[in-house]
Design an enzyme around this catalytic site. Structure first.
Site, PDB file in Angstrom:
ATOM      1  N   ASP A 163      -7.964   8.196   0.506  1.00  0.00           N
ATOM      2  CA  ASP A 163      -8.476   7.131   1.372  1.00  0.00           C
ATOM      3  C   ASP A 163      -8.214   7.396   2.857  1.00  0.00           C
ATOM      4  OD1 ASP A 163      -9.738   5.659  -0.523  1.00  0.00           O
ATOM      5  OD2 ASP A 163      -8.211   4.110  -0.710  1.00  0.00           O
TER       6      ASP A 163
ATOM      7  N   THR B 255      -9.887   0.250  -9.116  1.00  0.00           N
ATOM      8  CA  THR B 255      -9.124  -0.827  -8.472  1.00  0.00           C
ATOM      9  C   THR B 255      -9.302  -2.057  -9.350  1.00  0.00           C
ATOM     10  OG1 THR B 255      -9.438   0.033  -6.236  1.00  0.00           O
ATOM     11  CG2 THR B 255      -9.006  -2.305  -6.369  1.00  0.00           C
TER      12      THR B 255
ATOM     13  N   SER C 298      -7.754   0.812   3.594  1.00  0.00           N
ATOM     14  CA  SER C 298      -8.215   0.333   2.289  1.00  0.00           C
ATOM     15  C   SER C 298      -9.376  -0.642   2.459  1.00  0.00           C
ATOM     16  CB  SER C 298      -7.052  -0.388   1.595  1.00  0.00           C
ATOM     17  OG  SER C 298      -7.505  -1.025   0.430  1.00  0.00           O
ATOM     18  N   SER C 299     -10.167  -0.744   1.394  1.00  0.00           N
ATOM     19  CA  SER C 299     -11.214  -1.772   1.370  1.00  0.00           C
ATOM     20  C   SER C 299     -10.753  -3.023   0.640  1.00  0.00           C
ATOM     21  CB  SER C 299     -12.454  -1.238   0.646  1.00  0.00           C
ATOM     22  OG  SER C 299     -12.976  -0.142   1.325  1.00  0.00           O
TER      23      SER C 299
ATOM     24  N   GLY D 277     -14.043  -2.205  -6.409  1.00  0.00           N
ATOM     25  CA  GLY D 277     -15.324  -1.569  -6.100  1.00  0.00           C
ATOM     26  C   GLY D 277     -15.388  -0.797  -4.796  1.00  0.00           C
TER      27      GLY D 277
ATOM     28  N   THR E 184      -4.322  -0.963  -7.066  1.00  0.00           N
ATOM     29  CA  THR E 184      -5.119   0.219  -7.408  1.00  0.00           C
ATOM     30  C   THR E 184      -4.295   1.488  -7.538  1.00  0.00           C
ATOM     31  OG1 THR E 184      -7.132   1.401  -6.752  1.00  0.00           O
ATOM     32  CG2 THR E 184      -5.596   0.866  -4.995  1.00  0.00           C
TER      33      THR E 184
ATOM     34  N   ARG F 154       0.846  -1.192   0.000  1.00  0.00           N
ATOM     35  CA  ARG F 154       0.000   0.000   0.000  1.00  0.00           C
ATOM     36  C   ARG F 154       0.889   1.254   0.000  1.00  0.00           C
ATOM     37  NH1 ARG F 154      -5.187   1.599  -1.016  1.00  0.00           N
ATOM     38  NH2 ARG F 154      -6.183   2.697   0.683  1.00  0.00           N
TER      39      ARG F 154
ATOM     40  N   ASN G  39      -6.431   3.998  -6.910  1.00  0.00           N
ATOM     41  CA  ASN G  39      -7.604   4.547  -6.220  1.00  0.00           C
ATOM     42  C   ASN G  39      -8.659   4.917  -7.247  1.00  0.00           C
ATOM     43  OD1 ASN G  39      -9.316   5.190  -4.221  1.00  0.00           O
ATOM     44  ND2 ASN G  39      -8.473   7.207  -3.809  1.00  0.00           N
TER      45      ASN G  39
HETATM   46  N1  GLY Z   1      -8.535   2.828  -3.049  1.00  0.00           N
HETATM   47  C1  GLY Z   1      -9.428   1.773  -2.861  1.00  0.00           C
HETATM   48  C2  GLY Z   1      -9.116   0.968  -1.666  1.00  0.00           C
HETATM   49  O1  GLY Z   1      -7.962   0.898  -1.281  1.00  0.00           O
HETATM   50  O2  GLY Z   1      -9.971   0.416  -1.057  1.00  0.00           O
END
Ligand code: GLY
Length: 564
Positions: free
Chosen positions: A417, A375, A446-447, A467, A393, A98, A395
């Site tokens: 984020d 992503t 992050s998701s 998503g 990603t 990340r 983003n």
């Molecule tokens: N930028 C999307 C995520 O990291 O969830």
């Protein structure tokens, strides 16, 4: 206020995601190896690496670099991501590549006159976090790969140098962002036609500067990116637009191996990317909250099922915003969040007949509401039973829209984020999100939720999605559709999905899913419903008991499965 934001979200999604296409996908089955990604070229390249004797990690690194060429809206070397690895001998590990906030980032860097300016964290140079992808790929192949780095990058270099023909979607993606690219010198050069014409399906798309950058990485490994001419080009771009990333930020960037979060459900073990992924904790919490309910008896996507799972989602997302962030900076009460007692307690207020109001649940805030739908996710299994799950990603679609002049690649807008303005009440009057406040060197929450599911120690599913926050709920449903409802791969991936994220207080659902009766029954329980064009885009692999590797390509996108 909330309604305006919802309209904005719907608008954003319509123009940044691909909606369900007419393609009818059937599951493909292979005996040796399989790659499922968002792009035909990338999946084919991954397959070729497997056929040449590479393992799943070699193939993953090749796919990551290929996507940087063929899927510039999300594939990247200027962004970051997460990798989950499960080796046939049972070892499981995760790699966090990340992005990080630059050293010169400050808590309120997007606040002007007391107001959060979301345009600054979304587009342009201040939105850029220190990229992690190249360090991550080098670390992954050094630890688990069988092939040299320069060999697995070669197909991406060739694609960048010789070009590839744009698909309809690729051409439209570039054209839709033309006006924004034109604001940034290098992006105008790399990602527009350079005149008033538009890209068309079938155009040859050549990226020579990117080919040279990839060649440097192939030759010098991480130093080919974080120092030398590529680092010079990144820092020059920062000077041009007054950005924050320094040589020191680049030199100091390190991806990190982390222990996966493991969740048990119906005899399956889910190995999920831990924080700064919020998906692991949320998925594990939701499974803990729903495991006492007779889900199979309720029936797939019945009102009862959608109600109980949505109520669990609501509760997990309320916790997510409040407690989760970069584990290197904050203490996350992990043991408690994942415990049976805590999650049973969270469901104590659940009523089978009535929706809980989000107002009545504590914690969290709405930073995730407008998270981008971009992503990309890819899943790989090799002939020895090694598996890799990667979500990566920039983003937003095409990230910050700033490209590095001379180096040919886009920079992320991952700083968005972080929590917008921690400590200040949000639109709902709630204060929270301290855990995800900006700090120098910190990773943003992050998701992305790459997941590998095992059964009796063997890989059973490789899951993940694109998503934004819908990644979490899409991945959960890709799992439940097989584990609870016994669906085969393509069916499990294509099913209509639903999503609740605590705030706004509503169930989002795939606009082609949920029957009118089900919608009515949910509304009678007090739920508000909102149809959306695509709840996540998943690229899954499901393994049969006889070892067959089955593709789960999401019909909501242009994904492709390649195997042999
Ligand atoms: N930028 C999307 C995520 O990291 O969830």
């Amino acid at each position: 206020m909330a309604f305006t934001r919802i309209l904005l979200l719907a608008f954003t999604l319509l123009f940044t995601t691909q909606t369900l296409t007419a393609q009818v996908l059937t599951s493909k089955s292979y005996g040796n190896g399989i790659v499922v990604s968002a792009d035909y070229h990338a999946s084919e390249i991954g397959k070729q690496i497997l056929q040449q004797g590479g393992n799943a990690v070699d193939a993953a690194v090749a796919v990551q670099f290929a996507l940087a060429v063929t899927l510039p809206r999300a594939g990247n070397i200027g962004g970051g991501g997460f990798m989950v690895v499960h080796l046939a001998d049972g070892e499981t590990n995760t790699l966090d590549f990340r992005e990080k906030a630059p050293e010169r980032a400050t808590r309120n860097m997007y606040v002007r006159n007391g107001e959060f300016k979301s345009d600054l964290s979304w587009e342009g140079i201040l939105a850029v976090g220190v990229p992690g992808t190249v360090d991550g790929m080098v670390k992954a192949i050094e630890r688990y790969g069988r092939m040299p780095l320069d060999m697995v990058i070669q197909p991406a270099i060739k694609l960048a140098r010789e070009g590839y023909t744009l698909s309809y979607t690729q051409a439209q993606d570039l054209n839709n962002h033309k006006d924004t690219f034109k604001k940034y010198q290098a992006s105008a050069r790399y990602f527009t036609t350079g005149d008033s014409t538009l890209f068309e399906e079938g155009d040859l798309f050549v990226q020579e500067d990117l080919a040279q950058t990839l060649e440097r990485i192939a030759r010098f490994g991480r130093e080919g990116f974080y120092s030398g001419p590529v680092a010079d080009a990144i820092v020059n771009e920062m000077s041009r637009y007054r950005g924050l990333i320094s040589y020191r930020d680049l030199r100091n960037y390190e991806s990190v191996w982390r222990e996966p979060i493991v969740a048990d459900f119906l005899g399956y073990k889910l190995h999920i990317m831990p924080p700064p992924s919020s998906g692991s904790v949320a998925i594990a919490q939701i499974l803990e909250m729903i495991d006492d309910y007779p889900l199979a008896e309720m029936g797939h996507n019945s009102a009862e099922y959608v109600h109980v799972v949505s109520e669990a989602m609501r509760r997990a997302f309320a916790d997510r915003s409040y407690y989760l962030g970069d584990p290197d900076f904050i203490d996350i009460p992990m043991e408690e969040l994942l415990s049976e007692e805590y999650n049973n307690d969270r469901m104590a207020s659940f009523s089978a007949d009535q929706a809980t109001t989000s107002e009545s649940l504590e914690h969290g805030e709405i930073t995730g509401f407008l998270e981008s739908s971009e992503t990309t996710h890819f899943s790989i299994v090799d002939k020895d039973g090694n598996a890799v799950s990667v979500t990566t990603t920039l983003n937003g679609s095409f990230g910050s829209h700033v490209s590095v002049s001379g180096a040919g690649f886009l920079l992320n807008n991952e700083m968005d984020d972080f929590s917008a303005q921690p400590g200040e009440p949000n639109a709902y009057g709630l204060i929270g999100a301290e855990a995800n406040a900006i700090e120098p060197g910190k990773r943003m929450l992050s998701s992305m939720s790459p997941t590998i599911v095992t059964r009796d120690g063997k890989v059973d599913m490789v899951l993940g999605a694109a998503g934004g926050p819908r990644i979490i709920t899409a991945t959960l449903q890709s799992f439940l559709n097989k584990a609870v409802f016994g669906m085969r791969s393509q069916q499990a991936t294509a099913q209509p999905r639903f999503h609740h994220q605590w705030l706004p207080d509503m169930i989002f659902f795939d606009d082609f899913g949920l029957s009118p009766d089900t919608q009515q029954a949910l509304e009678e329980r007090g739920h508000r419903l909102f149809p959306m064009p695509g709840i996540g885009r998943a690229h899954n692999i499901y393994v049969d008991q006889n070892g067959d590797l089955n593709s789960g390509v999401d019909p909501r996108g242009d994904g492709h499965a390649s195997g042999y």
